[in-house]
Design a protein around this motif. Structure first.
Motif, PDB file in Angstrom:
ATOM      1  N   LEU A 124     -41.905 111.970 -92.880  1.00  0.00           N
ATOM      2  CA  LEU A 124     -42.352 112.739 -91.726  1.00  0.00           C
ATOM      3  C   LEU A 124     -42.396 114.193 -92.166  1.00  0.00           C
ATOM      4  CD1 LEU A 124     -42.989 112.707 -88.665  1.00  0.00           C
ATOM      5  CD2 LEU A 124     -40.543 113.026 -88.282  1.00  0.00           C
ATOM      6  N   TYR A 125     -43.556 114.824 -92.018  1.00  0.00           N
ATOM      7  CA  TYR A 125     -43.695 116.203 -92.476  1.00  0.00           C
ATOM      8  C   TYR A 125     -44.605 116.985 -91.535  1.00  0.00           C
ATOM      9  CZ  TYR A 125     -48.188 114.708 -94.474  1.00  0.00           C
ATOM     10  OH  TYR A 125     -49.458 114.221 -94.635  1.00  0.00           O
ATOM     11  N   GLU A 126     -44.471 118.294 -91.591  1.00  0.00           N
ATOM     12  CA  GLU A 126     -45.268 119.156 -90.732  1.00  0.00           C
ATOM     13  C   GLU A 126     -46.556 119.554 -91.432  1.00  0.00           C
ATOM     14  OE1 GLU A 126     -45.042 123.427 -88.455  1.00  0.00           O
ATOM     15  OE2 GLU A 126     -43.218 122.578 -89.299  1.00  0.00           O
ATOM     16  N   LYS A 127     -47.656 119.414 -90.690  1.00  0.00           N
ATOM     17  CA  LYS A 127     -48.959 119.830 -91.200  1.00  0.00           C
ATOM     18  C   LYS A 127     -49.733 120.407 -90.027  1.00  0.00           C
ATOM     19  CE  LYS A 127     -53.113 118.058 -93.414  1.00  0.00           C
ATOM     20  NZ  LYS A 127     -53.792 116.822 -93.823  1.00  0.00           N
ATOM     21  N   ASP A 128     -50.167 121.627 -90.172  1.00  0.00           N
ATOM     22  CA  ASP A 128     -50.924 122.301 -89.114  1.00  0.00           C
ATOM     23  C   ASP A 128     -50.160 122.345 -87.797  1.00  0.00           C
ATOM     24  OD1 ASP A 128     -53.018 122.551 -90.970  1.00  0.00           O
ATOM     25  OD2 ASP A 128     -53.865 120.618 -90.372  1.00  0.00           O
ATOM     26  N   GLY A 129     -48.847 122.516 -87.867  1.00  0.00           N
ATOM     27  CA  GLY A 129     -48.025 122.627 -86.672  1.00  0.00           C
ATOM     28  C   GLY A 129     -47.735 121.314 -85.967  1.00  0.00           C
ATOM     29  N   LYS A 130     -48.129 120.205 -86.567  1.00  0.00           N
ATOM     30  CA  LYS A 130     -47.883 118.885 -85.971  1.00  0.00           C
ATOM     31  C   LYS A 130     -47.188 117.991 -86.995  1.00  0.00           C
ATOM     32  CE  LYS A 130     -51.785 119.008 -82.836  1.00  0.00           C
ATOM     33  NZ  LYS A 130     -52.948 118.299 -82.356  1.00  0.00           N
ATOM     34  N   ALA A 131     -46.594 116.922 -86.491  1.00  0.00           N
ATOM     35  CA  ALA A 131     -45.899 115.979 -87.370  1.00  0.00           C
ATOM     36  C   ALA A 131     -46.889 114.945 -87.905  1.00  0.00           C
ATOM     37  CB  ALA A 131     -44.769 115.292 -86.621  1.00  0.00           C
ATOM     38  N   ASP A 132     -46.970 114.832 -89.209  1.00  0.00           N
ATOM     39  CA  ASP A 132     -47.778 113.811 -89.868  1.00  0.00           C
ATOM     40  C   ASP A 132     -46.836 112.815 -90.524  1.00  0.00           C
ATOM     41  OD1 ASP A 132     -50.030 115.219 -89.160  1.00  0.00           O
ATOM     42  OD2 ASP A 132     -50.905 115.171 -91.168  1.00  0.00           O
ATOM     43  N   VAL A 133     -47.355 111.633 -90.797  1.00  0.00           N
ATOM     44  CA  VAL A 133     -46.559 110.566 -91.403  1.00  0.00           C
ATOM     45  C   VAL A 133     -47.283 110.058 -92.641  1.00  0.00           C
ATOM     46  CG1 VAL A 133     -45.561 108.280 -91.063  1.00  0.00           C
ATOM     47  CG2 VAL A 133     -45.692 109.860 -89.139  1.00  0.00           C
ATOM     48  N   CYS A 134     -46.527 109.904 -93.709  1.00  0.00           N
ATOM     49  CA  CYS A 134     -47.040 109.329 -94.947  1.00  0.00           C
ATOM     50  C   CYS A 134     -46.213 108.085 -95.249  1.00  0.00           C
ATOM     51  CB  CYS A 134     -46.922 110.336 -96.081  1.00  0.00           C
ATOM     52  SG  CYS A 134     -47.368 109.663 -97.683  1.00  0.00           S
ATOM     53  N   ILE A 135     -46.859 106.928 -95.246  1.00  0.00           N
ATOM     54  CA  ILE A 135     -46.176 105.678 -95.576  1.00  0.00           C
ATOM     55  C   ILE A 135     -46.269 105.475 -97.083  1.00  0.00           C
ATOM     56  CG2 ILE A 135     -46.208 103.178 -95.295  1.00  0.00           C
ATOM     57  CD1 ILE A 135     -47.160 103.611 -92.462  1.00  0.00           C
ATOM     58  N   SER A 136     -45.145 105.117 -97.699  1.00  0.00           N
ATOM     59  CA  SER A 136     -45.067 105.014 -99.155  1.00  0.00           C
ATOM     60  C   SER A 136     -44.504 103.669 -99.594  1.00  0.00           C
ATOM     61  CB  SER A 136     -44.179 106.140 -99.694  1.00  0.00           C
ATOM     62  OG  SER A 136     -44.030 106.036-101.089  1.00  0.00           O
ATOM     63  N   GLN A 137     -44.926 103.234-100.762  1.00  0.00           N
ATOM     64  CA  GLN A 137     -44.369 102.020-101.358  1.00  0.00           C
ATOM     65  C   GLN A 137     -43.086 102.314-102.122  1.00  0.00           C
ATOM     66  OE1 GLN A 137     -46.914 103.670-102.669  1.00  0.00           O
ATOM     67  NE2 GLN A 137     -46.812 103.583-104.891  1.00  0.00           N
ATOM     68  N   LEU A 138     -42.737 103.599-102.223  1.00  0.00           N
ATOM     69  CA  LEU A 138     -41.512 103.993-102.924  1.00  0.00           C
ATOM     70  C   LEU A 138     -40.328 103.976-101.966  1.00  0.00           C
ATOM     71  CD1 LEU A 138     -42.984 107.006-104.895  1.00  0.00           C
ATOM     72  CD2 LEU A 138     -42.607 104.687-105.727  1.00  0.00           C
ATOM     73  N   SER A 139     -39.161 103.680-102.486  1.00  0.00           N
ATOM     74  CA  SER A 139     -37.952 103.653-101.662  1.00  0.00           C
ATOM     75  C   SER A 139     -37.523 105.078-101.317  1.00  0.00           C
ATOM     76  CB  SER A 139     -36.822 102.947-102.407  1.00  0.00           C
ATOM     77  OG  SER A 139     -36.373 103.737-103.486  1.00  0.00           O
ATOM     78  N   THR A 140     -36.697 105.189-100.295  1.00  0.00           N
ATOM     79  CA  THR A 140     -36.173 106.503 -99.920  1.00  0.00           C
ATOM     80  C   THR A 140     -35.386 107.099-101.082  1.00  0.00           C
ATOM     81  OG1 THR A 140     -34.250 105.465 -98.889  1.00  0.00           O
ATOM     82  CG2 THR A 140     -36.072 106.032 -97.449  1.00  0.00           C
ATOM     83  N   LEU A 141     -34.644 106.289-101.790  1.00  0.00           N
ATOM     84  CA  LEU A 141     -33.866 106.767-102.932  1.00  0.00           C
ATOM     85  C   LEU A 141     -34.781 107.360-104.008  1.00  0.00           C
ATOM     86  CD1 LEU A 141     -31.087 107.040-104.254  1.00  0.00           C
ATOM     87  CD2 LEU A 141     -31.380 104.751-105.164  1.00  0.00           C
ATOM     88  N   SER A 142     -35.879 106.686-104.291  1.00  0.00           N
ATOM     89  CA  SER A 142     -36.820 107.199-105.296  1.00  0.00           C
ATOM     90  C   SER A 142     -37.429 108.524-104.864  1.00  0.00           C
ATOM     91  CB  SER A 142     -37.953 106.189-105.530  1.00  0.00           C
ATOM     92  OG  SER A 142     -37.461 105.021-106.117  1.00  0.00           O
ATOM     93  N   LEU A 143     -37.802 108.627-103.594  1.00  0.00           N
ATOM     94  CA  LEU A 143     -38.402 109.861-103.100  1.00  0.00           C
ATOM     95  C   LEU A 143     -37.404 111.023-103.148  1.00  0.00           C
ATOM     96  CD1 LEU A 143     -40.425 108.409-100.101  1.00  0.00           C
ATOM     97  CD2 LEU A 143     -41.336 109.229-102.287  1.00  0.00           C
ATOM     98  N   VAL A 144     -36.179 110.768-102.703  1.00  0.00           N
ATOM     99  CA  VAL A 144     -35.154 111.815-102.736  1.00  0.00           C
ATOM    100  C   VAL A 144     -34.849 112.216-104.182  1.00  0.00           C
ATOM    101  CG1 VAL A 144     -32.740 112.332-102.196  1.00  0.00           C
ATOM    102  CG2 VAL A 144     -34.182 111.211-100.496  1.00  0.00           C
ATOM    103  N   SER A 145     -34.806 111.247-105.083  1.00  0.00           N
ATOM    104  CA  SER A 145     -34.566 111.550-106.501  1.00  0.00           C
ATOM    105  C   SER A 145     -35.659 112.441-107.057  1.00  0.00           C
ATOM    106  CB  SER A 145     -34.491 110.270-107.327  1.00  0.00           C
ATOM    107  OG  SER A 145     -33.369 109.519-106.986  1.00  0.00           O
ATOM    108  N   ARG A 146     -36.903 112.194-106.667  1.00  0.00           N
ATOM    109  CA  ARG A 146     -38.015 113.028-107.127  1.00  0.00           C
ATOM    110  C   ARG A 146     -37.860 114.469-106.649  1.00  0.00           C
ATOM    111  NH1 ARG A 146     -43.647 109.627-107.156  1.00  0.00           N
ATOM    112  NH2 ARG A 146     -42.886 107.932-108.459  1.00  0.00           N
ATOM    113  N   ILE A 147     -37.417 114.627-105.407  1.00  0.00           N
ATOM    114  CA  ILE A 147     -37.204 115.973-104.874  1.00  0.00           C
ATOM    115  C   ILE A 147     -36.100 116.675-105.654  1.00  0.00           C
ATOM    116  CG2 ILE A 147     -36.376 117.281-102.884  1.00  0.00           C
ATOM    117  CD1 ILE A 147     -37.811 115.199-101.123  1.00  0.00           C
ATOM    118  N   LYS A 148     -34.997 115.965-105.893  1.00  0.00           N
ATOM    119  CA  LYS A 148     -33.882 116.574-106.632  1.00  0.00           C
ATOM    120  C   LYS A 148     -34.281 116.950-108.040  1.00  0.00           C
ATOM    121  CE  LYS A 148     -30.135 114.454-104.034  1.00  0.00           C
ATOM    122  NZ  LYS A 148     -28.988 113.525-104.080  1.00  0.00           N
TER     123      LYS A 148
END
Length: 85
Positions: free
Chosen positions: A57-81
């Motif tokens: 869930l992320y903000e785009k143009d002042g509204k909430a957008d959703v991106c569905i991913s095949q990656l796990s939450t752990l993988s996504l958080v690891s990428r951010i870190k």
């Protein structure tokens, strides 16, 4: 910094509101309704070709957008870190 959420979808990390596990989050009727509304409003992007594992869930143009991913939450958080190193 940016997060690669899969299949060429890049999200600016500053705009991320939350990263959610698809199995756990969609047990709630409210979450399912939110995802349906986002899809109906054209604010849901499906980057996966496999079974969805998470959504961002992320903000785009002042509204909430959703991106569905095949990656796990752990993988996504690891990428951010890793990108912050």
């Amino acid at each position: 910094m940016y997060l690669h959420a899969g299949n060429d979808k890049i999200i600016r990390t500053k705009s991320i509101i939350g990263i959610f596990d698809m199995d756990n989050a969609t047990q709630s009727a409210d979450t399912r309704d939110f995802l349906r509304r986002a899809q109906g409003d054209g604010r849901l992007e499906n980057t996966q070709r496999d079974i969805p594992k998470s959504f961002v869930l992320y903000e785009k143009d002042g509204k909430a957008d959703v991106c569905i991913s095949q990656l796990s939450t752990l993988s996504l958080v690891s990428r951010i870190k890793k990108s912050k190193l």
